[in-house]
Design an enzyme around this catalytic site. Structure first.
Site, PDB file in Angstrom:
ATOM      1  N   GLN A 184      25.395   2.248   1.465  1.00 19.65           N
ATOM      2  CA  GLN A 184      25.379   0.829   1.805  1.00 19.65           C
ATOM      3  C   GLN A 184      25.561   0.630   3.311  1.00 19.65           C
ATOM      4  O   GLN A 184      26.512   1.154   3.896  1.00 19.65           O
ATOM      5  CB  GLN A 184      26.499   0.107   1.077  1.00 19.65           C
ATOM      6  CG  GLN A 184      26.519  -1.377   1.382  1.00 19.65           C
ATOM      7  CD  GLN A 184      27.285  -2.145   0.321  1.00 19.65           C
ATOM      8  OE1 GLN A 184      28.495  -2.260   0.406  1.00 19.65           O
ATOM      9  NE2 GLN A 184      26.590  -2.637  -0.676  1.00 19.65           N
ATOM     10  N   ARG A 229      25.970  -1.622  -4.112  1.00 22.69           N
ATOM     11  CA  ARG A 229      27.234  -2.210  -4.569  1.00 22.69           C
ATOM     12  C   ARG A 229      27.319  -3.661  -4.124  1.00 22.69           C
ATOM     13  O   ARG A 229      26.991  -3.997  -2.986  1.00 22.69           O
ATOM     14  CB  ARG A 229      28.407  -1.447  -3.952  1.00 22.69           C
ATOM     15  CG  ARG A 229      29.737  -2.122  -4.194  1.00 22.69           C
ATOM     16  CD  ARG A 229      30.889  -1.331  -3.640  1.00 22.69           C
ATOM     17  NE  ARG A 229      31.049  -1.423  -2.205  1.00 22.69           N
ATOM     18  CZ  ARG A 229      31.763  -2.356  -1.568  1.00 22.69           C
ATOM     19  NH1 ARG A 229      32.367  -3.325  -2.247  1.00 22.69           N
ATOM     20  NH2 ARG A 229      31.879  -2.342  -0.254  1.00 22.69           N
ATOM     21  N   HIS A 246      28.645   1.623   5.602  1.00 24.49           N
ATOM     22  CA  HIS A 246      29.857   0.965   5.122  1.00 24.49           C
ATOM     23  C   HIS A 246      30.419   1.605   3.862  1.00 24.49           C
ATOM     24  O   HIS A 246      31.633   1.737   3.711  1.00 24.49           O
ATOM     25  CB  HIS A 246      29.520  -0.497   4.846  1.00 24.49           C
ATOM     26  CG  HIS A 246      30.661  -1.316   4.354  1.00 24.49           C
ATOM     27  ND1 HIS A 246      31.811  -1.483   5.079  1.00 24.49           N
ATOM     28  CD2 HIS A 246      30.837  -2.036   3.205  1.00 24.49           C
ATOM     29  CE1 HIS A 246      32.655  -2.268   4.406  1.00 24.49           C
ATOM     30  NE2 HIS A 246      32.085  -2.599   3.263  1.00 24.49           N
ATOM     31  N   HIS A 271      26.340  -2.275   5.775  1.00 18.65           N
ATOM     32  CA  HIS A 271      26.847  -3.641   5.742  1.00 18.65           C
ATOM     33  C   HIS A 271      26.162  -4.451   6.839  1.00 18.65           C
ATOM     34  O   HIS A 271      26.058  -3.988   7.974  1.00 18.65           O
ATOM     35  CB  HIS A 271      28.363  -3.632   5.955  1.00 18.65           C
ATOM     36  CG  HIS A 271      29.028  -4.907   5.566  1.00 18.65           C
ATOM     37  ND1 HIS A 271      28.834  -6.081   6.256  1.00 18.65           N
ATOM     38  CD2 HIS A 271      29.869  -5.204   4.548  1.00 18.65           C
ATOM     39  CE1 HIS A 271      29.545  -7.045   5.683  1.00 18.65           C
ATOM     40  NE2 HIS A 271      30.174  -6.529   4.630  1.00 18.65           N
ATOM     41  N   PHE A 286      30.710 -14.669  -3.111  1.00 18.11           N
ATOM     42  CA  PHE A 286      30.353 -13.439  -2.395  1.00 18.11           C
ATOM     43  C   PHE A 286      28.908 -13.114  -2.729  1.00 18.11           C
ATOM     44  O   PHE A 286      28.371 -13.614  -3.733  1.00 18.11           O
ATOM     45  CB  PHE A 286      31.275 -12.298  -2.852  1.00 18.11           C
ATOM     46  CG  PHE A 286      32.149 -11.729  -1.756  1.00 18.11           C
ATOM     47  CD1 PHE A 286      32.887 -12.550  -0.935  1.00 18.11           C
ATOM     48  CD2 PHE A 286      32.238 -10.349  -1.562  1.00 18.11           C
ATOM     49  CE1 PHE A 286      33.696 -12.020   0.063  1.00 18.11           C
ATOM     50  CE2 PHE A 286      33.045  -9.810  -0.564  1.00 18.11           C
ATOM     51  CZ  PHE A 286      33.773 -10.644   0.249  1.00 18.11           C
ATOM     52  N   LEU A 346      34.125  -3.944  10.973  1.00 27.69           N
ATOM     53  CA  LEU A 346      33.541  -4.871   9.998  1.00 27.69           C
ATOM     54  C   LEU A 346      33.933  -6.323  10.253  1.00 27.69           C
ATOM     55  O   LEU A 346      35.085  -6.625  10.538  1.00 27.69           O
ATOM     56  CB  LEU A 346      34.034  -4.492   8.596  1.00 27.69           C
ATOM     57  CG  LEU A 346      33.467  -5.386   7.483  1.00 27.69           C
ATOM     58  CD1 LEU A 346      32.045  -4.988   7.152  1.00 27.69           C
ATOM     59  CD2 LEU A 346      34.329  -5.327   6.246  1.00 27.69           C
ATOM     60  N   ARG A 393      23.797  -7.237  -0.043  1.00 28.91           N
ATOM     61  CA  ARG A 393      23.921  -6.655   1.307  1.00 28.91           C
ATOM     62  C   ARG A 393      22.675  -5.916   1.773  1.00 28.91           C
ATOM     63  O   ARG A 393      22.315  -5.969   2.954  1.00 28.91           O
ATOM     64  CB  ARG A 393      25.109  -5.691   1.330  1.00 28.91           C
ATOM     65  CG  ARG A 393      26.401  -6.426   1.274  1.00 28.91           C
ATOM     66  CD  ARG A 393      27.578  -5.517   1.240  1.00 28.91           C
ATOM     67  NE  ARG A 393      28.770  -6.344   1.229  1.00 28.91           N
ATOM     68  CZ  ARG A 393      29.992  -5.886   1.054  1.00 28.91           C
ATOM     69  NH1 ARG A 393      30.203  -4.602   0.859  1.00 28.91           N
ATOM     70  NH2 ARG A 393      31.015  -6.702   1.071  1.00 28.91           N
ATOM     71  N   GLU A 432      32.324 -10.044   4.681  1.00 30.49           N
ATOM     72  CA  GLU A 432      31.383 -10.919   3.976  1.00 30.49           C
ATOM     73  C   GLU A 432      32.041 -12.260   3.647  1.00 30.49           C
ATOM     74  O   GLU A 432      31.361 -13.259   3.388  1.00 30.49           O
ATOM     75  CB  GLU A 432      30.955 -10.218   2.687  1.00 30.49           C
ATOM     76  CG  GLU A 432      29.846 -10.917   1.955  1.00 30.49           C
ATOM     77  CD  GLU A 432      29.154  -9.988   0.961  1.00 30.49           C
ATOM     78  OE1 GLU A 432      28.917  -8.820   1.319  1.00 30.49           O
ATOM     79  OE2 GLU A 432      28.885 -10.418  -0.151  1.00 30.49           O
TER      80      GLU A 432
END
Ligand SMILES: Cc1cc2nc3c(=O)[nH]c(=O)nc-3n(C[C@H](O)[C@H](O)[C@H](O)COP(=O)(O)OP(=O)(O)OC[C@H]3O[C@@H](n4cnc5c(N)ncnc54)[C@H](O)[C@@H]3O)c2cc1C
Length: 608
Positions: free
Chosen positions: A233, A381, A346, A235, A113, A245, A281, A248
């Site tokens: 954040q 994050r 996000h 995304h 990730f 969404l 991100r 990821e």
């Protein structure tokens, strides 16, 4: 009036975990939630849960990645506790029956990730959150924990000492959506807020309609400040037409981002020469928008995410849900075509200021999950770090509220934590909010806990009656105004003039809100009333985000400022706090803690 030892408000991942732990410690626990637990937004989580399980991985690597991802705005005591305890939490989930995806040899699979130095994201297909909720809800049912579902909490019952650190929270007031009944919930030992995110402050978001920042705003009005709210954040891979969404996990499995020239933009333009699509991100979102702004976007709006080369078998095995989302919401077959994606709101890194046990400066008031800020994520994050956060800090808060923690916290909260050197003026005129108006302010006074609660119920009843009986404007226009200005002016790229415009629009919205009324007279399932009350919360959290963003004159993590293109550790290695202050909102700072029990972190240049 209902009475329990511990009242947990919200039954997503954080609330369920907190309730289970408090119950394990012998407390009489209740969950009070405006949605049925398994409809909570945790259910939308797709990609996975980070934990350093592999023998070649370690908790301190996970902690280091998290601190680096935070752009050195995380607090070490929270980060270290998180990285250590996430491993136990994931193994426990597995023992509770979570259907994790597995390798041929039966071990739990872990995928790469963004921002992780080791593949440590465990997952259950692309429906991780759904399975997580069901696994923990089963544990709640098994233990016989009482669930008040479709009860909307509108106010906390808190004593009224002028210093919030002297106050105590004795419970909350909730509105039963099916009947219109308003009741007090008396908490003998504590109230744990686990109410989730605030995406409804923006109009392009991956968050559900119920994510309205209720917990952050209620705690704020009760005296617990909001912390680091400017760090939002965005995304990088949301579907342009809806904000839905695209996980990821697609990039984790090898998905590639292309611009309109069919160039692999992350490498072609040097946005992240090492990690490419798997950079953090904030880095990927800025890269995509730069492509659009420089004329290399598709239809001047988005870029392409291509996973076709992964092959049908692997896509169906690991990302099947993504195929359905792309088909249903964008009419695109991900097996045959690249998917259109653009950045969208996000996740909220900031939230109610709490210590590493989820406890706020108000005695008996806790916050966990996305509504809380223990300074785990700092300025950004990492993907896959929110779900383990729910587990680790949900458990910690549940334990603490049940009286089973003896250690003193290392993260200070409340006005006493204020930096000594703070002498700056607020960067914008906020204007007081009339604290005597029952629609605009929370109160609380008197002697016994029951009286505090009764008074809170009474104040709330007056507020609801006023909204129902008077004539006025509909809240929807007010909310839309806030969402529009936040998306236009407080997005990935931020400029001073835009931030000031947003604050002006939010202030106007706050004034207009004084005239809102509920047209639907019904006492059952009155969604007009619920949304009207939520809109007040949206205004409060939006104002905190915009003001924090205007005040922070640097570029750190997700917070990019046109005029200030560098991270300024000399000036801004500190958390932003935003306090209700009796209706005269106050902005101040407290220092970041970079030294934990075992690790001391030195801020470094953050590159991927
Ligand atoms: C689409 C999407 C995908 C994601 N994927 C991942 C991922 O793969 N990995 C990862 O780590 N993170 C992921 N995240 C982030 C993560 O899922 C969330 O941060 C997390 O699930 C939030 O959990 P929570 O328990 O704090 O809140 P939620 O799950 O949103 O639960 C909030 C609860 O509070 C209740 N509530 C709210 N207000 C009130 C009120 N006033 N009164 C009573 N009840 C109230 C609601 O009913 C609900 O039960 C994703 C987020 C989104 C939006």
């Amino acid at each position: 009036m209902y009475e329990h030892d511990v009242i947990v408000v919200g039954a997503g991942g954080a609330g369920l975990r907190a309730a289970i732990e408090a119950h394990e410690e012998g407390a009489d626990v209740a969950l009070v939630t405006k949605l049925h637990p398994v409809r909570s937004h945790t259910g939308a989580a797709e990609g996975g849960i980070n934990a350093a399980l592999h023998e070649k991985d370690s908790w301190d690597l996970h902690a280091y990645d998290t601190m680096k991802g935070s752009d050195y705005l995380g607090d070490a005591p929270a980060i270290d506790a998180f990285a250590k305890e996430a491993r136990h939490e994931v193994i426990q989930l597995e023992h509770w029956g979570m259907p994790f995806s597995r390798e041929e040899d039966g071990t739990v699979s872990q995928r790469p990730f963004g921002g992780l130095s080791h593949p440590r994201t465990t997952y259950a297909g692309a429906e991780t959150g759904h399975h997580l909720l069901h696994t923990m809800y089963e544990q709640v049912v098994k233990r016989g924990i009482e669930v008040y579902d479709e009860w909307f909490v509108t106010r906390l019952a808190v004593t009224d000492e002028s210093n919030p650190s002297d106050r105590t929270c004795h419970g909350c007031v909730a509105y039963e959506i099916a009947t219109g009944e308003l009741s007090g919930f008396y908490a003998r030992d504590g109230v744990i807020l686990a109410t989730g995110g605030l995406g409804q402050a923006f109009d392009h978001t991956t968050n559900a309609i119920a994510c309205t920042g209720d917990g952050q705003a209620m705690a704020y009005r009760a005296g617990a400040p909001m912390e680091d709210m400017e760090f939002v954040q965005f995304h990088p891979t949301t579907l342009p037409s809806t904000g839905v969404l695209i996980s990821e996990g697609v990039r984790g499995e090898g998905g590639i981002l292309y611009n309109d020239n069919e160039e692999r933009l992350m490498y072609e333009y040097g946005y992240a020469n090492n990690d490419g699509e798997l950079a953090s991100r904030d880095v990927v979102s800025r890269a995509e928008l730069t492509e659009v702004n420089e004329g290399r976007g598709i239809e001047d709006e988005y870029v392409h995410l291509d996973m076709r080369h992964l092959g049908e078998e692997r896509i169906i095995d690991r990302l099947e849900n993504i195929l359905h989302l792309a088909e249903d919401f964008e009419g695109v077959d991900g097996l045959d075509e690249p998917m259109p994606v653009k950045p969208g709101q996000h996740y909220q890194m900031g939230g109610t200021e709490v210590d590493e046990y989820g406890h706020s400066c108000v005695d008996g008031l806790y916050a966990v999950g996305e509504c809380a800020c223990y300074s785990l994520h700092g300025a950004n994050r990492l993907g896959g770090n929110a779900l383990p956060e729910l587990l680790v800090f949900g458990a910690r808060a549940g334990r603490h509220a049940a009286g089973a923690v003896e250690e003193e916290p290392e993260i200070p909260t409340g006005p006493g934590a204020k930096s000594d050197d703070w002498d700056e003026e607020s960067p914008a005129e906020l204007g007081a909010v009339d604290a005597t108006d029952p629609i605009a302010a929370d109160g609380g006074a008197v002697a016994t806990p029951q009286e505090v609660l009764e008074q809170a119920v009474e104040t709330e009843r007056e507020r609801v009656e006023t909204l129902m009986e008077r004539d006025g404007i509909n809240h929807a226009d007010v909310r839309a105004k806030v969402q529009k200005t936040m998306t236009e002016n407080v997005n990935v790229f931020r400029e001073e003039s835009n931030l000031k415009q947003a604050l002006k629009d939010i202030r106007e919205a706050r004034e207009e809100y004084q005239n809102v009324a509920v047209a639907d007279p019904s006492r059952t399932y009155n969604t007009d009333l619920i949304h009207t009350i939520e809109t007040r919360n949206v205004i409060d959290v939006a104002e905190a985000i915009a003001l924090g963003a205007l005040a922070r004159k640097e570029f750190r993590g997700a917070h990019w400022r046109k005029q200030y293109q560098e991270r300024r550790d000399d000036e801004y290695l500190k958390h932003t706090l935003y306090a209700w202050n009796g209706g005269n909102p106050e902005l101040y700072y407290k220092p970041v803690i970079l030294e934990g029990h075992e690790e001391k972190y030195e801020p470094k240049v953050r590159s991927y």
